[in-house]
Design an enzyme around this catalytic site. Structure first.
Site, short mmCIF file in Angstrom:
data_model
loop_
_atom_site.label_atom_id
_atom_site.label_comp_id
_atom_site.label_asym_id
_atom_site.label_seq_id
_atom_site.Cartn_x
_atom_site.Cartn_y
_atom_site.Cartn_z
N SER A 38 10.51 6.10 9.22
CA SER A 38 9.97 5.77 10.53
C SER A 38 10.41 4.36 10.92
O SER A 38 10.35 3.44 10.11
CB SER A 38 8.44 5.84 10.47
OG SER A 38 7.87 5.50 11.71
N GLU A 93 0.83 -1.21 0.00
CA GLU A 93 0.00 0.00 0.00
C GLU A 93 0.86 1.26 0.00
O GLU A 93 1.94 1.27 0.57
CB GLU A 93 -0.85 0.03 1.28
CG GLU A 93 -1.81 -1.11 1.38
CD GLU A 93 -2.49 -1.17 2.75
OE1 GLU A 93 -2.51 -0.16 3.48
OE2 GLU A 93 -3.00 -2.25 3.07
N CYS A 123 5.61 -7.65 7.44
CA CYS A 123 6.57 -7.14 8.43
C CYS A 123 6.76 -8.23 9.48
O CYS A 123 5.84 -8.98 9.77
CB CYS A 123 5.99 -5.88 9.09
SG CYS A 123 7.13 -5.07 10.24
N LEU A 151 7.67 5.21 19.32
CA LEU A 151 8.03 4.96 20.72
C LEU A 151 6.88 4.28 21.47
O LEU A 151 7.05 3.20 22.01
CB LEU A 151 8.43 6.29 21.37
CG LEU A 151 9.10 6.21 22.74
CD1 LEU A 151 10.37 5.39 22.69
CD2 LEU A 151 9.42 7.62 23.26
N HIS A 152 5.75 4.90 21.51
CA HIS A 152 4.49 4.30 21.98
C HIS A 152 4.44 3.91 23.45
O HIS A 152 3.41 3.38 23.90
CB HIS A 152 4.09 3.08 21.13
CG HIS A 152 4.02 3.34 19.65
ND1 HIS A 152 3.68 4.54 19.12
CD2 HIS A 152 4.26 2.53 18.59
CE1 HIS A 152 3.71 4.47 17.80
NE2 HIS A 152 4.06 3.26 17.45
N CYS A 191 -0.67 -3.48 15.16
CA CYS A 191 -0.47 -3.16 13.74
C CYS A 191 -0.96 -4.26 12.82
O CYS A 191 -0.67 -5.44 13.02
CB CYS A 191 1.03 -2.90 13.51
SG CYS A 191 1.41 -2.49 11.81
N ASN A 243 -5.66 3.34 15.35
CA ASN A 243 -6.69 2.89 14.43
C ASN A 243 -7.06 1.48 14.84
O ASN A 243 -6.18 0.61 14.89
CB ASN A 243 -6.14 2.83 13.00
CG ASN A 243 -6.17 4.19 12.33
OD1 ASN A 243 -7.22 4.79 12.18
ND2 ASN A 243 -5.00 4.66 11.94
N CYS A 285 3.16 8.28 1.38
CA CYS A 285 3.61 7.33 2.39
C CYS A 285 3.83 6.00 1.68
O CYS A 285 2.90 5.47 1.06
CB CYS A 285 2.54 7.21 3.46
SG CYS A 285 2.87 5.91 4.65
N CYS A 339 -2.40 1.36 8.21
CA CYS A 339 -1.60 0.68 7.21
C CYS A 339 -1.70 -0.82 7.34
O CYS A 339 -1.79 -1.38 8.40
CB CYS A 339 -0.15 1.18 7.23
SG CYS A 339 0.84 0.48 8.54
N CYS A 344 4.51 -5.75 16.14
CA CYS A 344 3.81 -4.78 17.00
C CYS A 344 2.35 -5.22 17.16
O CYS A 344 1.67 -5.51 16.18
CB CYS A 344 3.91 -3.37 16.44
SG CYS A 344 5.60 -2.77 16.28
N1 SAH Z 1 7.92 -0.04 10.86
C1 SAH Z 1 7.98 1.38 10.90
C2 SAH Z 1 7.13 2.08 9.86
C3 SAH Z 1 5.77 1.54 9.59
S1 SAH Z 1 4.50 1.77 10.78
C4 SAH Z 1 7.63 1.86 12.28
O1 SAH Z 1 7.27 1.05 13.11
O2 SAH Z 1 7.76 3.04 12.55
C5 SAH Z 1 4.12 3.49 10.71
C6 SAH Z 1 3.55 4.03 12.02
O3 SAH Z 1 2.19 3.59 12.20
C7 SAH Z 1 4.31 3.55 13.25
O4 SAH Z 1 4.46 4.62 14.15
C8 SAH Z 1 3.39 2.50 13.80
O5 SAH Z 1 3.65 2.22 15.13
C9 SAH Z 1 2.02 3.10 13.52
N2 SAH Z 1 0.89 2.18 13.56
C10 SAH Z 1 0.85 0.89 13.19
N3 SAH Z 1 -0.38 0.38 13.37
C11 SAH Z 1 -1.13 1.37 13.85
C12 SAH Z 1 -2.50 1.47 14.24
N4 SAH Z 1 -3.33 0.42 14.17
N5 SAH Z 1 -2.93 2.67 14.68
C13 SAH Z 1 -2.11 3.74 14.75
N6 SAH Z 1 -0.83 3.71 14.39
C14 SAH Z 1 -0.33 2.53 13.97
#
Ligand code: SAH
Length: 350
Positions: free
Chosen positions: A188, A89, A109, A212-213, A116, A293, A102, A336, A113
């Site tokens: 990122s 995407e 991946c 970071l989260h 995600c 999301n 983007c 995403c 996480c």
């Molecule tokens: N792998 C890289 C880039 C892809 S993810 C990274 O982790 O930074 C891009 C961003 O979207 C990251 O900050 C990720 O943590 C966030 N992300 C992934 N799933 C998400 C979701 N369901 N809601 C909000 N942000 C999300």
């Protein structure tokens, strides 16, 4: 086969010379390639050269498999299919200062996480440098608009595909190709520390975003398995090194998830953590807050907008600049990885 989209002007001109062709053709070919034109349409090249190239080169671009246009803000979500039918995407976002794309860095991946969608089926393969570039060219061609900024925030972990990403940076920056400046590119990462260190050494002036989260290792490891390997202290030490090497502002992404990482104490702890880590530097501290999301499989949900604003207020009052990110394209499945999952991952045979 030689991939035409994988070469800089210098490399293409050396390749042409090896074929006994004049070097100046490289510029002509790149001028076509950046518009997404196939070899067959490069009408200022002699037919004999086009045939010679067609016999040993590919000029494949990602193909628009599906396209969703937001009725709210014009954001376009592309599902692209690649040469092997795999899909990724890209999202085209329109801002006052120009268009941002983007892009994805891998098919799937493996970072795991918990919130995600991109990681649910694991990693299928890395994207090639030409597929990274190809997303930008294909989106420009389809939209007939210039893309001025790129963010590597789509599917995949860019620092888990390090060499191809670096190669892509050179390609996209080539003045004979798209000529997009490094300062207009962000990468990122979920926190692949050796990759951040290498990037610091190469001193590309791109913007680094850190996902970071969480502000403590227990919470972060529960959300992001990568933290077990490279905990917060190591991650922030690498960020400080990156800042010192590039003087580029680092932005921290913080996805707010109800009941997991969104408390007021958490906001205070985050401010203290960042200020401590960057003490003694003049680095501006910036946190982007994103309400998660919801992805069906993850069971994680967002808290209220008021809660997010309160979290931002606390950070701001403690000297850490924080903004709650506007959600673009919320009606086009913008989290995403969701469109790719919905499509079953692969393009339909046709
Ligand atoms: N792998 C890289 C880039 C892809 S993810 C990274 O982790 O930074 C891009 C961003 O979207 C990251 O900050 C990720 O943590 C966030 N992300 C992934 N799933 C998400 C979701 N369901 N809601 C909000 N942000 C999300």
């Amino acid at each position: 086969m030689i991939d035409l989209y994988a070469m800089t002007e210098e490399e293409l001109s050396a390749f042409l010379a090896s074929l006994g062709e004049p070097r100046f053709r490289a510029k002509q070919i790149l001028a076509w390639l950046k518009t997404g034109a196939p070899l067959s349409e490069m009408t200022n090249l002699p037919k004999s050269l086009r045939e010679k190239l067609a016999a040993q080169c590919t000029d494949t671009l990602p193909k628009v498999e599906k396209k969703l246009v937001s009725k709210i803000d014009g954001t376009v979500k592309y599902l692209f299919s690649l040469y092997d039918g795999q899909c990724v995407e890209s999202v085209l976002m329109r801002y006052k200062h120009g268009n941002t794309l983007c892009i994805s860095s891998q098919v799937g991946c493996r970072m795991g996480c918990r919130f995600c969608a991109s990681t649910i089926g694991g990693r299928v393969r890395d994207l090639l440098p030409s597929e990274l570039l190809g997303q930008v060219i294909a989106a420009e061609k389809d939209s007939a608009e210039r893309i001025s900024n790129i963010v590597m925030m789509g599917i995949g972990e860019p620092l888990d595909n390090y060499d191809n990403v670096i190669r892509f940076l050179h390609l996209v920056n080539d003045k004979n190709s798209l000529n997009i400046g490094y300062r207009h590119i962000s990468l990122s990462t979920c926190g692949v520390v050796p990759g951040i260190r290498r990037l610091a050494e190469e001193a590309f002036p791109i913007t680094l975003s850190i996902s970071l989260h969480a502000s403590d290792n227990e919470t972060r490891s529960a959300l992001m398995p990568v933290n077990n390997k490279w905990p917060i202290e190591e991650l922030l030490a690498a960020c400080v090194e990156y800042y010192k090497a590039t003087r580029r502002r680092i932005s921290f992404e913080y996805t707010l998830i109800a009941g997991k990482n969104d408390t007021e104490e958490g906001a205070r702890a985050l401010a203290a953590l960042l200020k401590n880590a960057f003490r003694g530097t003049d680095a501006p501290l910036h946190v982007n807050l994103i309400r998660v999301n919801a992805v069906e499989e993850t069971g994680m949900r967002a808290g209220s907008i008021e809660g997010a604003n309160r979290f931002a207020d606390i950070l701001n009052s403690l000297g850490v600049v924080a903004t709650v990110r506007r959600r673009l394209g919320s009606d086009v499945n913008a989290a995403c990885g969701q469109l790719r999952r919905a499509s079953g991952g692969k393009a339909h045979e046709n």
